[in-house]
Design an enzyme around this catalytic site. Sequence first.
Site, PDB file in Angstrom:
ATOM      1  N   GLY A 103      16.940 -59.912   1.934  1.00  0.00           N
ATOM      2  CA  GLY A 103      15.869 -60.417   2.801  1.00  0.00           C
ATOM      3  C   GLY A 103      16.366 -60.663   4.213  1.00  0.00           C
ATOM      4  N   GLY A 123       9.180 -64.999   6.116  1.00  0.00           N
ATOM      5  CA  GLY A 123       9.023 -65.345   7.532  1.00  0.00           C
ATOM      6  C   GLY A 123       9.318 -64.100   8.339  1.00  0.00           C
ATOM      7  N   HIS A 124       8.275 -63.412   8.780  1.00  0.00           N
ATOM      8  CA  HIS A 124       8.473 -62.169   9.531  1.00  0.00           C
ATOM      9  C   HIS A 124       8.326 -62.453  11.020  1.00  0.00           C
ATOM     10  CE1 HIS A 124       7.506 -59.620   5.716  1.00  0.00           C
ATOM     11  NE2 HIS A 124       8.653 -60.233   5.665  1.00  0.00           N
TER      12      HIS A 124
HETATM   13  P1  IMP Z   1      11.669 -68.780  -3.541  1.00  0.00           P
HETATM   14  O1  IMP Z   1      11.147 -67.426  -3.210  1.00  0.00           O
HETATM   15  O2  IMP Z   1      11.201 -69.832  -2.596  1.00  0.00           O
HETATM   16  O3  IMP Z   1      11.425 -69.141  -4.985  1.00  0.00           O
HETATM   17  O4  IMP Z   1      13.265 -68.728  -3.385  1.00  0.00           O
HETATM   18  C1  IMP Z   1      14.091 -67.961  -4.246  1.00  0.00           C
HETATM   19  C2  IMP Z   1      15.251 -67.334  -3.490  1.00  0.00           C
HETATM   20  O5  IMP Z   1      14.750 -66.368  -2.584  1.00  0.00           O
HETATM   21  C3  IMP Z   1      16.050 -68.317  -2.640  1.00  0.00           C
HETATM   22  O6  IMP Z   1      17.403 -67.886  -2.617  1.00  0.00           O
HETATM   23  C4  IMP Z   1      15.459 -68.156  -1.254  1.00  0.00           C
HETATM   24  O7  IMP Z   1      16.357 -68.514  -0.230  1.00  0.00           O
HETATM   25  C5  IMP Z   1      15.183 -66.665  -1.257  1.00  0.00           C
HETATM   26  N1  IMP Z   1      14.100 -66.275  -0.352  1.00  0.00           N
HETATM   27  C6  IMP Z   1      12.773 -66.425  -0.533  1.00  0.00           C
HETATM   28  N2  IMP Z   1      12.087 -65.908   0.501  1.00  0.00           N
HETATM   29  C7  IMP Z   1      12.999 -65.393   1.335  1.00  0.00           C
HETATM   30  C8  IMP Z   1      12.904 -64.675   2.572  1.00  0.00           C
HETATM   31  O8  IMP Z   1      11.822 -64.388   3.095  1.00  0.00           O
HETATM   32  N3  IMP Z   1      14.080 -64.307   3.134  1.00  0.00           N
HETATM   33  C9  IMP Z   1      15.281 -64.551   2.563  1.00  0.00           C
HETATM   34  N4  IMP Z   1      15.428 -65.202   1.414  1.00  0.00           N
HETATM   35  C10 IMP Z   1      14.292 -65.624   0.801  1.00  0.00           C
END
Ligand code: IMP
Length: 423
Positions: free
Chosen positions: A12, A40-41
């Site tokens: 990501g 977050g784009h």
């Molecule tokens: P969740 O999606 O909030 O459940 O988080 C699960 C994992 O995905 C964690 O390690 C977050 O930091 C990661 N994560 C979720 N969304 C993003 C993103 O947009 N960018 C990078 N990491 C993300």
Amino acid sequence: MPNTVIIGAQWGDEGKGKVIDILAERTDYIVRYQGGNNAGHTVVIGPDKFVLHLIPSGILHKGKKCVIGNGVVVDPRALLDEIEMLGSKGIEVDGRLFLSETAHVIFPYHKVLDELKEQKKKKIGTTKKGIGPCYADKVARLGIRVVDLLDKDILREKLENNLEDKNAILTKIYNADAFDIEKLYREYLDYGEKMRKYVCDTTVLLHDALKRKKSLLFEGAQGTLLDVDHGTYPFVTSSNATSGGAATGTGVGPNRIDKVIGVVKAYTTRVGEGPFPTEFSDDLMDTIRHKGGEFGATTGRPRRCGWFDSVVVRHSVKINGLDELVVTKLDVLDDLDSIKVCTAYRYNGRIYKDFPADVKVLNGCEPVYEQLPGWKADTTCITSYMKLPKNAKRYLKRMQKILGTKIVLISVGSERRQTFSSE
Ligand code: IMP
């Protein structure tokens, strides 16, 4: 433009927002298919910086239609705030934004459960936006969908059913407060009314667009290594962030997708817990983090940084069926004397060229590196591939060779003009 899926080929934050913004110019419909406001784009247009969490980045282009597909989980408050933020900057979404009636809805109890689980010793490092608990309800067939917010009787019935379980878990297991059904019911009924004008059957909408020969751009969120099936499970998000998710998350069949493009950073980052074989263990962590502005667009958390890992990206090439690659943030490496690329892992005397599924192997493996000379020159003003320093070209060529996939676009800064093709 051919119907294209854009995905993150690492963990990501590869800079998909900027790439989507550029390709959106040539597309009719921009479609989100998974994840929620954990994404977050970021898009920089002149002096303005936009961070979009739910609405596809294509909304910044006048007249483009944007779709939030069935595979997305929607926090109505976050969506309405984003619509308001865009409105305050003169960007109107009415008539251009379409929300799937079958997308699942995030409730405050999802967020509280996400936070409570994250307080445990064995945490994932989530964004605490309630993403995992909402998808868990979807799969358990307990979820409440956007269409349910539009029917007061169904919403009450489903909310009662959910709160019976959720309140028991919150009070008895976590010693936390229970939710008041009346308050929640009224709040979400109100959200339903406010969102009503955007809600439709987005699958029908997209098929109609295809019939009219309109082009679709599918905007993946998160990255391949965060995919619930193909990532570093359990340190992943709860959706299919890979290209396959574009079909299930929209109802558009895979045979209607013409091209898949992967976005990679010239190095690697990840946020949250979990294995990261090429993570820096020295001063480079701080240097690259600050030069690259590696702080989460959603949570502000500092991102972990490391060398480019071709085992990770080769895995992405396969899983997503990548046709092409876009390399972002090449400029962040401008000052380095030399640059390493991981070509394989070594674990217990064995060499791994394919990405190991076992987190134990990933945690214990040692990266096998190839070292390349740095270019020690500012690339941020460069506007064509030809003008790149020799060693920057050498780095990109080597990357392309190891990955067996063509690099088509290179980005050397956050602005639209800091992007050029590899031709
Ligand atoms: P969740 O999606 O909030 O459940 O988080 C699960 C994992 O995905 C964690 O390690 C977050 O930091 C990661 N994560 C979720 N969304 C993003 C993103 O947009 N960018 C990078 N990491 C993300």
